[in-house]
Design a protein around this motif. Structure first.
Motif, PDB file in Angstrom:
ATOM      1  N   THR A  93       0.708  -0.968   0.235  1.00  0.00           N
ATOM      2  CA  THR A  93       0.064   0.088  -0.320  1.00  0.00           C
ATOM      3  C   THR A  93       0.970   1.169  -0.011  1.00  0.00           C
ATOM      4  OG1 THR A  93      -0.327  -0.405   2.287  1.00  0.00           O
ATOM      5  CG2 THR A  93      -2.065  -1.139   1.158  1.00  0.00           C
ATOM      6  N   GLN A  94       0.745   2.089  -0.158  1.00  0.00           N
ATOM      7  CA  GLN A  94       1.357   3.804  -0.615  1.00  0.00           C
ATOM      8  C   GLN A  94       1.074   4.166   0.961  1.00  0.00           C
ATOM      9  OE1 GLN A  94       0.025   6.180  -3.761  1.00  0.00           O
ATOM     10  NE2 GLN A  94       1.764   6.841  -3.408  1.00  0.00           N
ATOM     11  N   GLY A 147       6.350   6.196   0.531  1.00  0.00           N
ATOM     12  CA  GLY A 147       7.042   5.770  -0.769  1.00  0.00           C
ATOM     13  C   GLY A 147       6.077   4.200  -0.551  1.00  0.00           C
ATOM     14  N   SER A 148       6.434   3.257   0.336  1.00  0.00           N
ATOM     15  CA  SER A 148       5.249   2.202  -0.151  1.00  0.00           C
ATOM     16  C   SER A 148       5.518   0.980   1.306  1.00  0.00           C
ATOM     17  CB  SER A 148       4.810   1.488  -1.324  1.00  0.00           C
ATOM     18  OG  SER A 148       6.313   0.836  -0.900  1.00  0.00           O
ATOM     19  N   ALA A 160       2.294   2.813  -6.386  1.00  0.00           N
ATOM     20  CA  ALA A 160       2.676   2.507  -4.821  1.00  0.00           C
ATOM     21  C   ALA A 160       4.455   3.339  -4.666  1.00  0.00           C
ATOM     22  CB  ALA A 160       2.564   0.698  -4.627  1.00  0.00           C
ATOM     23  N   GLY A 161       4.150   3.645  -5.645  1.00  0.00           N
ATOM     24  CA  GLY A 161       6.218   4.693  -5.348  1.00  0.00           C
ATOM     25  C   GLY A 161       6.648   3.202  -4.485  1.00  0.00           C
ATOM     26  N   THR A 198      11.843   7.779  -8.271  1.00  0.00           N
ATOM     27  CA  THR A 198      10.433   6.961  -7.616  1.00  0.00           C
ATOM     28  C   THR A 198       9.889   8.126  -8.812  1.00  0.00           C
ATOM     29  OG1 THR A 198       9.648   7.946  -5.535  1.00  0.00           O
ATOM     30  CG2 THR A 198      10.138   5.674  -5.763  1.00  0.00           C
TER      31      THR A 198
END
Ligand code: ATP
Ligand code: MG
Ligand code: MG
Ligand code: MG
Length: 366
Positions: A78-79, A83-84, A124-125, A363
């Motif tokens: 998940t974001q 980031g994630s 999601a980065g 990213t």
């Protein structure tokens, strides 16, 4: 803190089992002193689960490849703010495993090597090893791969694409277009791998069966002219953490016995008839041309991280690129790691370089 690396394997494609074997090999090779490693499997129906990391289970046994166990706890990427993060869903409720620094997607074929997963990771980065969305998608589809390679001046075998719609509407016209390439023909699912769904067609009587077989895997089918009398030689491309490209020494596949080409069995269940020369016995001049063309192929599809470029070498020394794989087989005995081994980079170092390259990325658009 150590960078947290998610080793991702399995997946929805027919290459699920091979991907699990690769996952096990990479899990065994990642330096735990340097990285915090989280094994995540994707089941055949697309469910992400937190894998146990039991390396014994992720091996070929009795000629059977392993699978991801769907009864393991589900996880989601998940974001998060920075980031994630990975969240494990357990009976007691969701539990965060924390920030993810990079994903190593060891997935072959559609929903893994084709840009779909890469898109999910971008959204999601999170950074990841290997080709981005565009390069993955273009390289996965043998029809579009050829469009990109041809435009860049990289030679490939002549071919046509037959879609399920065209085949249903006018099979005779499709047969006629195929026949123009001359027999024998190779018929392949456009988006496949491990030679699954590929047939060699010797004459007109075999065309329909070959197209039908390929269409069981993909509504887009590539019909390709036969590369006669060629040597089959592969070359690895690796993008180093500083961004530069390095090419490996090539390796040659020599098929014998009852295998007419490098089919699934010859790839993964080798008997006495498949021989690999690693490094391949090639003259310096051919080596140079091959390594240059491998880089040109890599750049023609805007690839990143790694690729294995597969060549046909004609008796007169001319080169044709059969294909490029953005996530080539990656077990220690697979061609890509073997070629790097022969070039002075062992499996552990190769895994580390790829992770370092992924960590060096932004990213944002790159
Ligand atoms: P990979 O597992 O490398 O991703 P793939 O499923 O994408 O493989 P190809 O590499 O296109 O499939 O083809 C599989 C094999 O079939 C080749 O390694 C080669 O032995 C043979 N082959 C494919 N195309 C041709 C051709 N046009 N002429 C002769 N042999 C061919
Ligand atoms: Mg391929
Ligand atoms: Mg492949
Ligand atoms: Mg191939």
């Amino acid at each position: 803190a150590k960078p947290r690396i998610v080793v991702l394997f399995g997946g929805r494609s027919t290459e699920h089992g091979i991907s699990c074997v690769t996952g096990g090999s990479v899990l065994a090779a990642v330096d735990r002193e340097k990285y915090d490693v989280v094994p995540v499997g994707i089941t055949r129906d697309g469910q992400w689960v937190l894998e146990s990391g039991d390396l014994e289970r992720l091996k070929i046994k009795d000629r059977q490849t392993p699978t991801v166990d769907g009864s393991l706890p589900p996880v989601t990427l998940t974001q998060a703010e920075d980031g994630s993060e990975l969240v494990v869903h357990e009976a007691a409720g969701p539990r965060s495993l924390g920030h993810v620094d990079a994903v190593f997607p060891l997935l072959h074929g559609p929903w893994g090597e084709d840009g779909t997963l890469q898109g999910q990771l971008e959204m999601a980065g999170v950074r990841y090893v290997g080709a981005g969305v565009l390069a993955s998608a273009v390289s996965m589809d043998k029809g579009f791969m050829k469009v990109a390679l041809t435009a860049a001046g990289v030679p490939t075998m002549p071919s046509i694409v037959v879609t399920a719609r065209e085949w249903a509407r006018d099979a005779a016209a499709c047969r006629a277009r195929s026949e123009e390439l001359g027999y024998p023909l190779f018929v392949k699912p456009a988006r496949g791998g491990s030679s699954i769904g590929i047939s060699k067609v010797h004459d007109a009587s075999e065309v329909d069966a070959a197209i039908t077989t390929a269409m069981e895997h993909d509504p887009r089918v590539l019909v390709e002219g036969f590369a006669a009398g060629v040597r089959e030689i592969e070359c690895g491309v690796l993008q180093l953490p500083d961004g530069e490209l390095r090419t490996s020494l090539p390796a040659e596949i020599r098929i014998g016995g009852d295998h007419e080409f490098y089919d699934f069995e010859a790839k993964y269940l080798p008997g006495e008839h498949t021989e690999i020369d690693c490094p391949a016995k090639v003259e310096d001049e051919l080596l140079d041309r091959m390594q240059e063309l491998a880089k040109k192929t890599f750049d023609a599809v805007a690839c990143e991280g790694l690729a294995r470029v597969d060549f046909f070498v004609f008796p007169d020394g001319s080169l044709v690129v059969n294909e490029l794989n953005t996530m080539p087989g990656f077990t220690p005995s697979s061609m890509y790691p073997q070629m790097w081994g022969a070039s002075g980079i062992d499996y552990t170092e190769l895994v580390d370089l790829l992770i370092q390259q992924a960590l060096s990325r932004g990213t944002d658009l790159r």
